[in-house]
Design a protein around this motif. Structure first.
Motif, PDB file in Angstrom:
ATOM      1  N   UNK A  90      16.451 -36.488 -44.741  1.00 57.46           N
ATOM      2  CA  UNK A  90      15.223 -35.129 -44.035  1.00 57.46           C
ATOM      3  C   UNK A  90      14.175 -36.397 -43.083  1.00 57.46           C
ATOM      4  N   UNK A  91      13.630 -37.004 -44.583  1.00 57.56           N
ATOM      5  CA  UNK A  91      12.466 -36.993 -44.607  1.00 57.56           C
ATOM      6  C   UNK A  91      12.553 -38.493 -42.816  1.00 57.56           C
ATOM      7  N   UNK A  92      13.467 -39.020 -43.124  1.00 64.53           N
ATOM      8  CA  UNK A  92      13.489 -40.322 -42.506  1.00 64.53           C
ATOM      9  C   UNK A  92      13.896 -39.954 -40.925  1.00 64.53           C
ATOM     10  N   UNK A  93      14.854 -39.319 -40.613  1.00 66.20           N
ATOM     11  CA  UNK A  93      15.582 -39.077 -40.077  1.00 66.20           C
ATOM     12  C   UNK A  93      14.812 -38.142 -38.661  1.00 66.20           C
ATOM     13  N   UNK A  94      13.546 -37.256 -39.659  1.00 64.88           N
ATOM     14  CA  UNK A  94      12.892 -36.422 -38.591  1.00 64.88           C
ATOM     15  C   UNK A  94      11.882 -37.450 -38.295  1.00 64.88           C
ATOM     16  N   UNK A  95      11.154 -38.331 -39.154  1.00 65.74           N
ATOM     17  CA  UNK A  95      10.069 -39.112 -38.822  1.00 65.74           C
ATOM     18  C   UNK A  95      11.063 -39.489 -37.142  1.00 65.74           C
ATOM     19  N   UNK A  96      12.236 -40.388 -37.148  1.00 62.38           N
ATOM     20  CA  UNK A  96      12.803 -41.411 -36.111  1.00 62.38           C
ATOM     21  C   UNK A  96      12.752 -39.687 -35.091  1.00 62.38           C
ATOM     22  N   UNK A  97      13.028 -38.441 -34.525  1.00 60.11           N
ATOM     23  CA  UNK A  97      13.451 -37.239 -33.777  1.00 60.11           C
ATOM     24  C   UNK A  97      11.886 -37.340 -33.466  1.00 60.11           C
ATOM     25  N   UNK A  98      11.231 -37.344 -33.948  1.00 59.74           N
ATOM     26  CA  UNK A  98       9.795 -36.995 -33.334  1.00 59.74           C
ATOM     27  C   UNK A  98       9.075 -38.345 -33.483  1.00 59.74           C
ATOM     28  N   UNK A  99       9.413 -39.458 -33.668  1.00 55.38           N
ATOM     29  CA  UNK A  99       8.807 -40.373 -33.505  1.00 55.38           C
ATOM     30  C   UNK A  99       9.922 -41.591 -32.069  1.00 55.38           C
ATOM     31  N   UNK A 100      10.334 -42.661 -32.951  1.00 55.05           N
ATOM     32  CA  UNK A 100      11.395 -43.846 -32.669  1.00 55.05           C
ATOM     33  C   UNK A 100      11.843 -44.545 -34.406  1.00 55.05           C
ATOM     34  N   UNK A 101      13.119 -45.254 -34.231  1.00 56.98           N
ATOM     35  CA  UNK A 101      13.703 -45.765 -35.094  1.00 56.98           C
ATOM     36  C   UNK A 101      12.376 -47.383 -35.406  1.00 56.98           C
ATOM     37  N   UNK A 102      12.549 -47.588 -34.841  1.00 56.18           N
ATOM     38  CA  UNK A 102      11.693 -48.778 -35.485  1.00 56.18           C
ATOM     39  C   UNK A 102      10.310 -48.297 -36.492  1.00 56.18           C
ATOM     40  N   UNK A 103       9.563 -47.444 -35.125  1.00 58.16           N
ATOM     41  CA  UNK A 103       8.689 -46.801 -36.490  1.00 58.16           C
ATOM     42  C   UNK A 103       8.934 -46.098 -37.853  1.00 58.16           C
ATOM     43  N   UNK A 104       9.743 -45.626 -37.539  1.00 55.67           N
ATOM     44  CA  UNK A 104      10.114 -44.964 -38.292  1.00 55.67           C
ATOM     45  C   UNK A 104      10.523 -45.405 -39.555  1.00 55.67           C
ATOM     46  N   UNK A 105      11.135 -46.677 -39.476  1.00 59.09           N
ATOM     47  CA  UNK A 105      11.508 -47.456 -41.000  1.00 59.09           C
ATOM     48  C   UNK A 105      10.511 -48.458 -41.259  1.00 59.09           C
ATOM     49  N   UNK A 106       9.423 -48.853 -40.666  1.00 60.51           N
ATOM     50  CA  UNK A 106       8.862 -49.588 -41.178  1.00 60.51           C
ATOM     51  C   UNK A 106       8.189 -49.006 -41.819  1.00 60.51           C
TER      52      UNK A 106
END
Length: 301
Positions: A90-106
């Protein structure tokens, strides 16, 4: 024969990690271009992947590996399912939702900071120089990503930063708790079961059947949505788990860094995600620390 099995493991972990990263980019596209929100998407990911992985376990591994369930095992599994699997998803997907996949994954790669802090606090010992370097470098990397060199204004939304760092905490817990349970439960049973448990819980928040069918879906959007779940979650987890039978955890750790690399590259190339010079430097710094940690584990093993 042994060499071919090792090569097989390397191929599995490379494909699995790459699929994780690409799956994150696909999720970013889905959140941006369709009405799918984080809650429904996490519900779908966990429920569908959990059912598939548990089915594989039941069909091919159940007779060979029977788990003895007692109160302690059930309690540990339940806690892991909620605080480990569900929270990290959930936190990973929320980070993508509010930002983008590149930054969320790092940002999720900051997990080692919390693992080190846990070890220091639990064992009541001072930090080693290497641990201090790891934490310091990780913090600098996060600051560069969050500010892009401008300490006055954030280059990343506060929500994306918060959920990205929270995913690192969840990943740390996931990493620390999993080995204990893997001594009692088959890997596919643990991952599939915890996913399905999380999916059931998420269905109370956003049922999987509550879906916007009125949206004018294109064939490509439907394909990307399906593949992001089947390939980016189910197959990625299955390949990564299977690879552990053939390669060392050190090799898996280093090659697992292909996840953020693939997420960054596909986000920049396919989604035209813009990254500032200092953000790129922060990403490289965090990935370099990840390689250092994996090599350090090999030397101390």
């Amino acid at each position: 024969m042994k060499n071919s099995a090792h090569v097989k493991g390397l191929i599995f972990v490379i494909i699995g990690a790459a699929l994780w990263g690409i799956g994150g980019t696909a999720s970013d596209y889905i959140f941006t271009e369709t009405p799918v929100d984080v809650n429904w998407y996490v519900t779908a990911r966990l429920t569908i992947s959990g059912i598939i992985l548990l089915s594989i376990y039941t069909l091919f591994f159940r007779k060979k590996h029977r788990t003895v369930w007692n109160k302690h095992t059930v309690l540990m599994f339940s806690i892991y399912s909620i605080l480990g699997m569900t929270m990290v998803q959930y936190t990973f997907m929320a980070a993508i939702g509010y930002g983008n996949a590149a930054i969320a994954t790092v940002l999720q790669c900051t997990g080692p900071i919390y693992i080190i802090l846990y070890a220091v606090i639990k064992k009541y010992r001072p930090w080693t120089r290497a641990e201090a370097f790891i934490i310091g470098a990780m913090i600098i990397g996060v600051i560069l990503i969050a500010t892009n060199g401008n300490l006055v204004n954030l280059a990343v939304s506060p929500a994306a930063l918060m959920f990205g760092l929270a995913s690192g905490v969840a990943l740390a817990y996931y990493t620390l708790h999993a080995p204990v349970l893997l001594q009692l439960i088959h890997p596919l049973q643990l991952v599939g079961g915890s996913m399905l448990t999380g999916g059931i819980i998420m269905n109370f928040i956003h049922p999987i059947w509550v879906f916007d069918f009125s949206f004018d879906w294109t064939a490509m959007q439907i394909i990307i949505l399906a593949l992001s779940i089947l390939l980016g979650t189910t197959l990625a987890f299955y390949l990564y788990i299977t690879s552990m039978k053939y390669i060392s955890s050190t090799e898996a750790g280093i090659l697992g860094l292909l996840e953020p690399v693939s997420a960054v590259l596909t986000s920049v190339i396919l989604l035209n995600v813009g990254l500032g010079m200092y953000q790129v430097a922060g990403i490289i710094l965090i990935l370099a620390v990840g390689v250092f940690i994996s090599k350090r584990k090999a030397e101390t093993a």
